[in-house]
Enzyme design. Sequence first.
Site, PDB file in Angstrom:
ATOM      1  CD  GLU A 152      18.047  -5.114   4.430  1.00  0.00           C
ATOM      2  OE1 GLU A 152      17.055  -5.825   4.215  1.00  0.00           O
ATOM      3  OE2 GLU A 152      19.151  -5.292   3.886  1.00  0.00           O
ATOM      4  CB  SER A 202      11.579  -5.271   0.142  1.00  0.00           C
ATOM      5  OG  SER A 202      12.514  -5.277  -0.895  1.00  0.00           O
ATOM      6  CB  SER A 234       7.357 -11.236   5.916  1.00  0.00           C
ATOM      7  OG  SER A 234       7.013 -10.570   4.723  1.00  0.00           O
TER       8      SER A 234
END
Length: 314
Positions: free
Chosen positions: A132, A230, A274
């Site tokens: 990202e 993350s 996720s």
Amino acid sequence: MKNKEIKILLSAPRGFCAGVERAIEIVEKSIQKYGAPVYVRHEIVHNKYVVDDLKSKGAIFVEELEEIKDKSRPVIFSAHGVPKKIPEDAKNYNMTYVDATCPLVSKVHREAENLKKAGYHIILIGHQNHPEVIGTMGQLPHGSINLIQNEEEAKNYNEKVNKKIAFVTQTTLSVDDTKEIIKVLKNKFPDIREPLKEDICYATTNRQMAVKNIAKKCDMFFVIGSRNSSNSVRLVEVAKKSGCSKAQLIHSESEIPYEQIGNSNIIGVSSGASAPEILVDNFINNLRNRFTINIDEVEIIKENVEFKIPKKLN
Ligand code: SF4
């Protein structure tokens, strides 16, 4: 041990966020529309289970467009976002592409572009090498954005900037750590411009708040998620900082510390944005095979965010 009773405080919200659901749907719909294989640049979301499932349906994962031998096949960009150069490269290769960048990451991209146009020098608070961060920095010419990863780096930041200065952040940071970094920056640059609406996304914020709410009551805390996720790694840190020192990430079933769990009375469980719920179910079922389990779900907020998929896939 079956007579050992363990209470599970199940943190909610947890698991899939709207950006992850959308990204997975984009891959599935692309396979339906274009047939297999479709290529995906980088893990669509950071979870091995999700990636393996999509592989079995016809997705091929690569890190760079150059690895794609058959450029007549479509390529999908992951939820983390990509530098501007990547869609340009895909166009130059005449490739069909579908962008699965989370709309909340795209928001940060547009913010950075607008700040640059308005004459600001930009600081990005985030973690080096995370896709990202690479994607956000790659929205603007080299040198337009400086990365700051922690308070120390904020204190030592001494770039000679003659322009107005602004900051944006990665979407999946620790809410509390980021506040501290921002405090340091505001001390240094009292006029620093901040995002109108916070860049750390609703899913990251809610999952961290939910963990914070129960961590101190737990003897151990488990976050189901991948090591490269993350927001999952941040949840472990939040659990530790909020009073449960024995907090850890569960990346695979082989990592479950049954013996230590057997010595606990209350354990906390959450999962990264996720991680699919089936992995939480599997974790709990593994415990159920050994202990008497009693589950209390503690929900702090209801989420109802949904993102539309690109029109061309409808
Ligand atoms: Fe989007 Fe937040 Fe989910 Fe990342 S964690 S995909 S920014 S909603």
